[in-house]
Design a protein around this motif. Structure first.
Motif, PDB file in Angstrom:
ATOM      1  N   ARG A  71      43.030 -52.928  38.775  1.00 11.67           N
ATOM      2  CA  ARG A  71      41.689 -53.438  39.061  1.00 11.67           C
ATOM      3  C   ARG A  71      41.649 -54.227  40.373  1.00 11.67           C
ATOM      4  O   ARG A  71      40.614 -54.330  41.001  1.00 11.67           O
ATOM      5  CB  ARG A  71      41.213 -54.326  37.910  1.00 11.67           C
ATOM      6  N   LYS A  72      42.768 -54.809  40.740  1.00 14.88           N
ATOM      7  CA  LYS A  72      42.839 -55.528  42.018  1.00 14.88           C
ATOM      8  C   LYS A  72      44.265 -55.424  42.547  1.00 14.88           C
ATOM      9  O   LYS A  72      45.216 -55.679  41.821  1.00 14.88           O
ATOM     10  CB  LYS A  72      42.426 -56.988  41.864  1.00 14.88           C
ATOM     11  N   ILE A  73      44.375 -55.057  43.819  1.00 14.13           N
ATOM     12  CA  ILE A  73      45.679 -54.831  44.442  1.00 14.13           C
ATOM     13  C   ILE A  73      45.865 -55.830  45.577  1.00 14.13           C
ATOM     14  O   ILE A  73      44.954 -56.051  46.382  1.00 14.13           O
ATOM     15  CB  ILE A  73      45.790 -53.393  44.992  1.00 14.13           C
ATOM     16  N   ARG A  74      47.053 -56.435  45.630  1.00 10.00           N
ATOM     17  CA  ARG A  74      47.404 -57.309  46.737  1.00 10.00           C
ATOM     18  C   ARG A  74      48.266 -56.520  47.712  1.00 10.00           C
ATOM     19  O   ARG A  74      49.332 -56.014  47.349  1.00 10.00           O
ATOM     20  CB  ARG A  74      48.148 -58.543  46.254  1.00 10.00           C
TER      21      ARG A  74
ATOM     22  N   GLU B 191      54.183 -54.163  51.002  1.00 12.71           N
ATOM     23  CA  GLU B 191      54.335 -54.281  49.558  1.00 12.71           C
ATOM     24  C   GLU B 191      52.971 -54.295  48.888  1.00 12.71           C
ATOM     25  O   GLU B 191      51.986 -54.781  49.460  1.00 12.71           O
ATOM     26  CB  GLU B 191      55.094 -55.560  49.193  1.00 12.71           C
ATOM     27  N   PHE B 192      52.948 -53.765  47.651  1.00 12.09           N
ATOM     28  CA  PHE B 192      51.715 -53.716  46.869  1.00 12.09           C
ATOM     29  C   PHE B 192      51.975 -54.356  45.510  1.00 12.09           C
ATOM     30  O   PHE B 192      52.960 -54.023  44.838  1.00 12.09           O
ATOM     31  CB  PHE B 192      51.245 -52.272  46.697  1.00 12.09           C
ATOM     32  N   TYR B 193      51.081 -55.285  45.108  1.00 13.58           N
ATOM     33  CA  TYR B 193      51.219 -56.004  43.845  1.00 13.58           C
ATOM     34  C   TYR B 193      49.946 -55.840  43.018  1.00 13.58           C
ATOM     35  O   TYR B 193      48.850 -55.631  43.571  1.00 13.58           O
ATOM     36  CB  TYR B 193      51.442 -57.499  44.083  1.00 13.58           C
TER      37      TYR B 193
ATOM     38  N   THR C 282      48.632 -59.772  37.681  1.00 17.14           N
ATOM     39  CA  THR C 282      49.908 -60.054  37.006  1.00 17.14           C
ATOM     40  C   THR C 282      51.032 -60.419  37.958  1.00 17.14           C
ATOM     41  O   THR C 282      52.106 -60.842  37.523  1.00 17.14           O
ATOM     42  CB  THR C 282      50.348 -58.825  36.193  1.00 17.14           C
ATOM     43  N   ASP C 283      50.809 -60.240  39.260  1.00 17.73           N
ATOM     44  CA  ASP C 283      51.837 -60.464  40.289  1.00 17.73           C
ATOM     45  C   ASP C 283      53.005 -59.484  40.171  1.00 17.73           C
ATOM     46  O   ASP C 283      54.065 -59.698  40.770  1.00 17.73           O
ATOM     47  CB  ASP C 283      52.382 -61.902  40.240  1.00 17.73           C
ATOM     48  N   ASP C 284      52.824 -58.406  39.407  1.00 18.04           N
ATOM     49  CA  ASP C 284      53.870 -57.394  39.284  1.00 18.04           C
ATOM     50  C   ASP C 284      53.940 -56.552  40.559  1.00 18.04           C
ATOM     51  O   ASP C 284      52.900 -56.127  41.085  1.00 18.04           O
ATOM     52  CB  ASP C 284      53.600 -56.475  38.087  1.00 18.04           C
ATOM     53  N   LEU C 285      55.148 -56.305  41.043  1.00 15.81           N
ATOM     54  CA  LEU C 285      55.330 -55.457  42.218  1.00 15.81           C
ATOM     55  C   LEU C 285      55.076 -54.002  41.837  1.00 15.81           C
ATOM     56  O   LEU C 285      55.647 -53.485  40.882  1.00 15.81           O
ATOM     57  CB  LEU C 285      56.752 -55.613  42.770  1.00 15.81           C
ATOM     58  N   ILE C 286      54.200 -53.338  42.588  1.00 17.54           N
ATOM     59  CA  ILE C 286      53.861 -51.937  42.322  1.00 17.54           C
ATOM     60  C   ILE C 286      54.764 -51.007  43.129  1.00 17.54           C
ATOM     61  O   ILE C 286      55.369 -50.080  42.593  1.00 17.54           O
ATOM     62  CB  ILE C 286      52.384 -51.664  42.661  1.00 17.54           C
TER      63      ILE C 286
END
Length: 523
Positions: free
Chosen positions: A472-475, A486-488, A492-496
């Motif tokens: 729903r939202k990507i960092r 990098e994409f998170y 959840t701050d999980d690394l994608i």
């Protein structure tokens, strides 16, 4: 009126000289003398035309007006000059300060101008006057060459097949065209003035907001400094109290130890002396000697480290460790916050089918071409759009929200976010691929895979991301100097996924967005 009369007298004097020189040359003069007089008259005619010409438009005066300084101008030319200058009104010729609208019509000069026009047509002088080739008055206008010509030019081979009309008719026709263009230019200038006003107001708003942000930042750091200063003083005061207590107890303990050492020394001396006594004397009062020894042993068991100090010291050591960890986390959070950037979309790069909101923060696909110009930076085949920001060094991050549509269309939604080189191709087919200068992740159906899968657009093949849930939202995190993207999951701050050793080649990098069906992106 002195200045007006002076200018008028100059013109009248020129007319008198012209009349005398050109039309009243005695018939008995030789041809050479007549030619000299004609040349002198031509110079006077030019001077006469100059006196009836506006210094601004360099044409004959139209509605001449005179200023207090004595200089004359066309009413329209003077008005436009003052409007464009926007400052204090002044004479365009001598720069003397003048009150706006403080001018008078010069009717005498207007009459002289009319005479000058007729006179210039006869003698072939003045603005737009005689033909350079035939010395004839320019009374006709060639449409093909768009130039005034004389009657001899009209009969010449050069203009024989051209469409020729009277000069006045052409003047009226082209005046109409010029007026139309002038009106368009006036409207365009008004539009630009309005844009300028809007931009100035917007800039002032931004500057005000920026000043408020500076004040907020200063206030936040001042509060943080105050808090840390109070915490530091409190902590140091607690440790100082503990230090003083430890010193006091240490002094007391050392004093008691000194007393015990003195008692022990006396007891040792006494017992050594007693051991040297004869048996009868030695055994007398032996119980008292032994009891004194037992008392000394009992006092020694009561001596030891002051109770509670060690535990308190350990407690402060643990608190200091907690404080250190908290400061490290705070430092990391502040560093991350300072690296966050606000992203806006560059509408000039958006594919014609993409709809970018007015605030430049959201994009979605439209059902038709939006009628935007096909400029060089716009993607014309792929539904891509870039962000305004450009990065050439440092670390940055931003977040992109995914706004998917109806539930039944969710599996078919197609989108991607990431970064791209500023030099990425804009025309034709461009795949989302590092070799094209694009590093991104997204959701799309690819080859035989089922819909709704997430991918990292890697090289040479894409990488399937098995997330098990909807994003729903990507960092997006960019470390330009390390060549890492990098994409998170922002929630959840999980690394994608991580692109390592990305090749930027010293080029500037921009945020990248791709939208197909079933979703919109918001930054």
């Amino acid at each position: 009126m002195n200045a007006l009369n002076e200018h008028f007298l100059v013109v009248v004097e020129l007319i008198a000289i012209l009349c005398t020189e050109r039309y009243y040359t005695p018939a008995i003069c030789f041809r050479e003398r007549e030619r000299e007089r004609e040349m002198a008259a031509e110079g006077l005619v030019k001077e006469f035309c100059d006196e009836t010409t506006c210094p601004i438009c360099l044409e004959y005066f139209r509605e001449p007006v005179i200023l207090d300084c004595g200089h004359n101008f066309c009413r329209g030319c003077l008005t436009r000059y003052w409007e464009e200058s926007r400052g204090a009104a002044s004479c365009p010729q001598c720069r003397e300060a003048i009150r706006r609208r403080n001018f008078r019509p010069n009717r005498q000069l207007a009459n002289v101008v009319e005479i000058a026009k007729k006179f210039s047509l006869q003698v072939g002088e003045g603005p737009g006057s005689g033909c350079e080739s035939h010395s004839e008055p320019l009374k006709l206008f060639c449409r093909e060459d768009e130039a005034p010509i004389c009657v001899v030019c009209d009969r010449s081979k050069e203009h024989r097949e051209h469409q020729v009309i009277p000069l006045e008719e052409a003047s009226q026709e082209y005046k109409g065209k010029i007026q139309a263009q002038l009106q368009s230019l006036v409207e365009e200038r008004q539009t630009l003035l309005e844009w300028k006003l809007v931009e100035e107001e917007r800039s002032q708003t931004y500057l005000t907001e920026l000043e408020e942000e500076k004040h907020n930042v200063t206030g936040a750091f001042e509060r943080m400094h105050d808090f840390l200063d109070k915490l530091e003083r409190f902590w140091l005061a607690e440790l100082a109290d503990l230090e003083n207590e430890m010193k006091k107890r240490q002094e007391e303990y050392v004093s008691r130890l000194s007393e015990e050492i003195s008692c022990l020394s006396s007891l040792i001396t006494e017992m050594e002396t007693k051991c040297q006594q004869p048996a009868l004397e030695f055994l007398q009062d032996i119980r008292t000697t032994l009891s004194r020894y037992q008392e000394v042993q009992m006092r020694q068991t009561m001596l030891g480290v002051s109770p509670g100090l060690e535990e308190r010291l350990e407690s402060y050591t643990q608190k200091n460790s907690v404080l250190k960890n908290a400061m490290e986390k705070c430092e990391g959070s502040l560093t991350q916050a300072l690296n966050k950037v606000s992203i806006t979309l560059d509408r000039d790069t958006a594919h014609p089918f993409l709809i970018v909101t007015q605030d430049l923060k959201s994009v979605r696909r439209g059902e038709k071409n939006q009628g935007v110009p096909d400029n060089s930076e716009r993607f014309d085949n792929m539904l891509y759009v870039l962000g305004h920001a450009r990065f050439a060094s440092g670390r940055y991050w931003w977040e992109v929200g995914v706004e998917e549509e109806e539930e039944e269309e969710r599996d078919q939604s197609t989108w991607a976010v990431g970064v791209a080189k500023e030099s990425v191709r804009r025309k034709g087919y461009i795949s989302i691929h590092p070799t094209e200068g694009i590093w991104a992740v997204g959701k799309t159906k690819y080859e035989s895979a089922s819909p709704g899968h997430f991918w990292a657009f890697t090289s040479p093949e894409r990488t399937l991301l098995k997330l098990g849930y909807e994003l729903r939202k990507i960092r997006v995190s960019l470390d330009y100097d390390e060549g890492r993207v990098e994409f998170y999951d922002a929630y959840t701050d999980d690394l994608i996924f991580t692109f390592r050793e990305a090749t930027f080649s010293g080029e500037r990098i921009q945020p990248f967005f791709f939208v197909w069906w079933g979703a919109g992106l918001k930054c």
